[in-house]
Design a protein around this motif. Sequence first.
Motif, PDB file in Angstrom:
ATOM      1  N   GLY A 108       0.818  -1.207   0.000  1.00 30.92           N
ATOM      2  CA  GLY A 108       0.000   0.000   0.000  1.00 30.92           C
ATOM      3  C   GLY A 108       0.851   1.255   0.000  1.00 30.92           C
ATOM      4  N   CYS A 109       1.911   1.270   0.824  1.00 29.76           N
ATOM      5  CA  CYS A 109       2.838   2.406   0.840  1.00 29.76           C
ATOM      6  C   CYS A 109       3.556   2.531  -0.502  1.00 29.76           C
ATOM      7  CB  CYS A 109       3.860   2.245   1.959  1.00 29.76           C
ATOM      8  SG  CYS A 109       3.177   2.335   3.625  1.00 29.76           S
ATOM      9  N   LEU A 110       3.935   1.409  -1.076  1.00 27.98           N
ATOM     10  CA  LEU A 110       4.643   1.416  -2.359  1.00 27.98           C
ATOM     11  C   LEU A 110       3.783   2.032  -3.457  1.00 27.98           C
ATOM     12  CD1 LEU A 110       7.189   0.629  -3.905  1.00 27.98           C
ATOM     13  CD2 LEU A 110       6.212  -1.656  -4.221  1.00 27.98           C
ATOM     14  N   ASP A 111       2.505   1.727  -3.456  1.00 29.61           N
ATOM     15  CA  ASP A 111       1.578   2.336  -4.403  1.00 29.61           C
ATOM     16  C   ASP A 111       1.632   3.855  -4.311  1.00 29.61           C
ATOM     17  OD1 ASP A 111       0.346   0.719  -6.193  1.00 29.61           O
ATOM     18  OD2 ASP A 111      -1.464   0.368  -5.033  1.00 29.61           O
ATOM     19  N   SER A 152       8.965   1.835   1.955  1.00 32.39           N
ATOM     20  CA  SER A 152       7.742   1.049   2.171  1.00 32.39           C
ATOM     21  C   SER A 152       8.032  -0.165   3.045  1.00 32.39           C
ATOM     22  CB  SER A 152       7.169   0.598   0.826  1.00 32.39           C
ATOM     23  OG  SER A 152       6.867   1.693   0.003  1.00 32.39           O
ATOM     24  N   SER A 153       9.129  -0.857   2.756  1.00 31.87           N
ATOM     25  CA  SER A 153       9.491  -2.035   3.552  1.00 31.87           C
ATOM     26  C   SER A 153       9.821  -1.650   4.990  1.00 31.87           C
ATOM     27  CB  SER A 153      10.684  -2.746   2.916  1.00 31.87           C
ATOM     28  OG  SER A 153      10.384  -3.177   1.609  1.00 31.87           O
ATOM     29  N   ALA A 154      10.548  -0.539   5.174  1.00 30.59           N
ATOM     30  CA  ALA A 154      10.930  -0.115   6.519  1.00 30.59           C
ATOM     31  C   ALA A 154       9.710   0.245   7.361  1.00 30.59           C
ATOM     32  CB  ALA A 154      11.882   1.074   6.436  1.00 30.59           C
ATOM     33  N   SER A 155       8.782   1.003   6.783  1.00 33.25           N
ATOM     34  CA  SER A 155       7.590   1.386   7.541  1.00 33.25           C
ATOM     35  C   SER A 155       6.743   0.162   7.881  1.00 33.25           C
ATOM     36  CB  SER A 155       6.759   2.403   6.754  1.00 33.25           C
ATOM     37  OG  SER A 155       6.258   1.835   5.547  1.00 33.25           O
ATOM     38  N   GLU A 196      -0.569   3.590  17.733  1.00 30.65           N
ATOM     39  CA  GLU A 196      -1.421   4.610  17.129  1.00 30.65           C
ATOM     40  C   GLU A 196      -0.622   5.862  16.771  1.00 30.65           C
ATOM     41  OE1 GLU A 196      -4.371   5.015  20.094  1.00 30.65           O
ATOM     42  OE2 GLU A 196      -5.360   3.117  19.626  1.00 30.65           O
ATOM     43  N   LEU A 197       0.340   6.233  17.626  1.00 27.05           N
ATOM     44  CA  LEU A 197       1.189   7.380  17.316  1.00 27.05           C
ATOM     45  C   LEU A 197       2.056   7.096  16.100  1.00 27.05           C
ATOM     46  CD1 LEU A 197       2.345   8.548  20.879  1.00 27.05           C
ATOM     47  CD2 LEU A 197       0.809   9.749  19.314  1.00 27.05           C
ATOM     48  N   PHE A 198       2.536   5.862  16.006  1.00 27.15           N
ATOM     49  CA  PHE A 198       3.369   5.499  14.859  1.00 27.15           C
ATOM     50  C   PHE A 198       2.542   5.477  13.577  1.00 27.15           C
ATOM     51  CE2 PHE A 198       5.781   2.453  12.198  1.00 27.15           C
ATOM     52  CZ  PHE A 198       6.985   3.143  12.161  1.00 27.15           C
ATOM     53  N   ILE A 199       1.302   5.012  13.662  1.00 28.30           N
ATOM     54  CA  ILE A 199       0.409   5.037  12.499  1.00 28.30           C
ATOM     55  C   ILE A 199       0.211   6.465  12.019  1.00 28.30           C
ATOM     56  CG2 ILE A 199      -1.984   4.695  11.761  1.00 28.30           C
ATOM     57  CD1 ILE A 199      -2.041   2.185  13.482  1.00 28.30           C
ATOM     58  N   LEU A 200       0.010   7.387  12.970  1.00 25.73           N
ATOM     59  CA  LEU A 200      -0.183   8.791  12.611  1.00 25.73           C
ATOM     60  C   LEU A 200       1.061   9.369  11.957  1.00 25.73           C
ATOM     61  CD1 LEU A 200      -1.984  11.318  12.740  1.00 25.73           C
ATOM     62  CD2 LEU A 200      -1.024  11.771  15.015  1.00 25.73           C
ATOM     63  N   THR A 201       2.228   9.063  12.534  1.00 22.25           N
ATOM     64  CA  THR A 201       3.492   9.598  12.005  1.00 22.25           C
ATOM     65  C   THR A 201       3.784   9.052  10.614  1.00 22.25           C
ATOM     66  OG1 THR A 201       4.362   9.750  14.261  1.00 22.25           O
ATOM     67  CG2 THR A 201       5.952   9.858  12.452  1.00 22.25           C
ATOM     68  N   VAL A 202       3.694   7.737  10.476  1.00 26.13           N
ATOM     69  CA  VAL A 202       3.975   7.117   9.183  1.00 26.13           C
ATOM     70  C   VAL A 202       2.927   7.521   8.147  1.00 26.13           C
ATOM     71  CG1 VAL A 202       4.167   4.909   7.968  1.00 26.13           C
ATOM     72  CG2 VAL A 202       5.220   5.190  10.210  1.00 26.13           C
ATOM     73  N   GLY A 203       1.680   7.698   8.595  1.00 31.40           N
ATOM     74  CA  GLY A 203       0.639   8.135   7.671  1.00 31.40           C
ATOM     75  C   GLY A 203       0.952   9.476   7.038  1.00 31.40           C
ATOM     76  N   VAL A 204       1.566  10.368   7.831  1.00 30.96           N
ATOM     77  CA  VAL A 204       1.972  11.666   7.288  1.00 30.96           C
ATOM     78  C   VAL A 204       3.064  11.490   6.240  1.00 30.96           C
ATOM     79  CG1 VAL A 204       3.092  13.855   7.854  1.00 30.96           C
ATOM     80  CG2 VAL A 204       1.311  12.945   9.349  1.00 30.96           C
ATOM     81  N   VAL A 206       3.968   8.630   4.425  1.00 30.04           N
ATOM     82  CA  VAL A 206       3.720   7.785   3.253  1.00 30.04           C
ATOM     83  C   VAL A 206       2.398   8.098   2.547  1.00 30.04           C
ATOM     84  CG1 VAL A 206       5.073   5.928   4.276  1.00 30.04           C
ATOM     85  CG2 VAL A 206       2.596   5.913   4.533  1.00 30.04           C
ATOM     86  N   ILE A 207       1.530   8.872   3.182  1.00 23.46           N
ATOM     87  CA  ILE A 207       0.253   9.202   2.535  1.00 23.46           C
ATOM     88  C   ILE A 207       0.105  10.705   2.326  1.00 23.46           C
ATOM     89  CG2 ILE A 207      -2.261   9.101   2.714  1.00 23.46           C
ATOM     90  CD1 ILE A 207      -1.001   6.416   2.155  1.00 23.46           C
ATOM     91  N   THR A 208       0.186  11.473   3.416  1.00 24.87           N
ATOM     92  CA  THR A 208      -0.078  12.910   3.326  1.00 24.87           C
ATOM     93  C   THR A 208       0.966  13.645   2.494  1.00 24.87           C
ATOM     94  OG1 THR A 208      -1.089  12.791   5.523  1.00 24.87           O
ATOM     95  CG2 THR A 208      -0.598  14.984   4.656  1.00 24.87           C
ATOM     96  N   LEU A 209       2.256  13.422   2.780  1.00 29.49           N
ATOM     97  CA  LEU A 209       3.305  14.109   2.024  1.00 29.49           C
ATOM     98  C   LEU A 209       3.312  13.731   0.541  1.00 29.49           C
ATOM     99  CD1 LEU A 209       6.361  14.216   4.478  1.00 29.49           C
ATOM    100  CD2 LEU A 209       4.847  16.084   3.783  1.00 29.49           C
ATOM    101  N   PRO A 210       3.233  12.431   0.190  1.00 26.58           N
ATOM    102  CA  PRO A 210       3.146  12.108  -1.241  1.00 26.58           C
ATOM    103  C   PRO A 210       1.922  12.730  -1.918  1.00 26.58           C
ATOM    104  CG  PRO A 210       3.774  10.169  -0.007  1.00 26.58           C
ATOM    105  CD  PRO A 210       3.424  11.209   1.001  1.00 26.58           C
ATOM    106  N   PHE A 211       0.789  12.715  -1.227  1.00 33.09           N
ATOM    107  CA  PHE A 211      -0.414  13.309  -1.806  1.00 33.09           C
ATOM    108  C   PHE A 211      -0.228  14.806  -2.015  1.00 33.09           C
ATOM    109  CE2 PHE A 211      -5.018  14.675  -1.243  1.00 33.09           C
ATOM    110  CZ  PHE A 211      -5.385  14.315  -2.534  1.00 33.09           C
ATOM    111  N   ALA A 212       0.426  15.478  -1.050  1.00 33.62           N
ATOM    112  CA  ALA A 212       0.698  16.907  -1.192  1.00 33.62           C
ATOM    113  C   ALA A 212       1.640  17.161  -2.367  1.00 33.62           C
ATOM    114  CB  ALA A 212       1.300  17.454   0.100  1.00 33.62           C
ATOM    115  N   CYS A 213       2.636  16.300  -2.532  1.00 32.81           N
ATOM    116  CA  CYS A 213       3.562  16.437  -3.664  1.00 32.81           C
ATOM    117  C   CYS A 213       2.837  16.268  -4.994  1.00 32.81           C
ATOM    118  CB  CYS A 213       4.687  15.415  -3.548  1.00 32.81           C
ATOM    119  SG  CYS A 213       5.842  15.718  -2.196  1.00 32.81           S
ATOM    120  N   ILE A 214       1.899  15.325  -5.035  1.00 34.99           N
ATOM    121  CA  ILE A 214       1.123  15.116  -6.257  1.00 34.99           C
ATOM    122  C   ILE A 214       0.273  16.353  -6.565  1.00 34.99           C
ATOM    123  CG2 ILE A 214      -0.773  13.776  -7.282  1.00 34.99           C
ATOM    124  CD1 ILE A 214       0.331  11.332  -5.807  1.00 34.99           C
ATOM    125  N   LEU A 215      -0.353  16.911  -5.530  1.00 39.00           N
ATOM    126  CA  LEU A 215      -1.179  18.111  -5.735  1.00 39.00           C
ATOM    127  C   LEU A 215      -0.332  19.282  -6.222  1.00 39.00           C
ATOM    128  CD1 LEU A 215      -3.577  18.010  -2.640  1.00 39.00           C
ATOM    129  CD2 LEU A 215      -4.066  17.350  -5.000  1.00 39.00           C
TER     130      LEU A 215
END
Length: 311
Positions: A108-111, A152-155, A196-204, A206-215
């Motif tokens: 999912g992160c790799l995508d 992706s593998s590390a996260s 839960e804290l790690f999910i929030l951090t990694v979510g930023v 692998v998801i939020t930052l790449p999405f911001a870069c795409i935008l």
Amino acid sequence: MGRENQSSMSEFLLLGLPIQPEQKGVFFALFLGVYLATVLGNLLILLVIRLDPHLHTPMYFFLSHLAFTDITFSSVTTPKMLMNMQTQSQSISYAGCISQVYFFLMLGCLDSFLLTSMAYDRYVAICHPLHYITIMSQSLCFLLVIVSWVLSSASAILHTLLLAHLSFCGDNLLPHFFCDLATLLKLSTSDTTVNELFILTVGVVVITLPFACILVSYGCIGATILRVPSTKGLYKALSTCGSHLSVVALYYGTIIGLYFFPSSNNSNDKDVIVAILYTLITPMLNPFIYSLRNQDMKGALGNILSRGTFS
């Protein structure tokens, strides 16, 4: 079903999809067809890119990795789901569950990273066309893919290690069709604050930052397109980005719907349905989007079919 004096379960029971027993046959046939279309469609993309020299470009290099990722991403959860729909046993071993979590998160992160690399490629191609060959060199493309795999593998490894340290001594019923990380955390009898804290951090990351870069990339692309005087140039620019934008909308739309608008603790039906969208439906639609909206792919497929017919 509990386990006394154990720090973890030996197995979990996947409750599966929220459908009636009499509907299982119909949904089994539907999801089997979708899964086969996913595998065959993405394999076709890989084959076309491999056979057509005109598609040996950075954009299609990233697309081939995306197609491979979609095949494996869908295969992590769908075969087990289909098997459970046809058998009375819905159990999955503890080791199998942990492994499923790892591969699901990693792919999912790799995508996400691959979609970001493709957006950067389109940005360079449209906003800096004269320097495209210099910037998007073969070494940079390989570097972007390698970094995507490593991050992706590390996260995923860190998520999995944190999950493996939790205790599961109570209920082992998972109201899902696969071992979803968030659902597992709800079952744990341990303190899940760090997870839960790690999910929030990694979510930023692998998801939020790449999405911001795409935008940002497509914001710059949009500004450049508006300055194109010719209608032909405008159409060409839009056609090269249309397929990728459609895939980005599908991928991030389902994730935003699931994680930014979570369901209540008493109902997991919406989570399961949205999970079906991004684990099965989106990987299936990607080949159709790139085949139907992309002129280069359609031309390459037509040439391959023509050569096959004449031979």
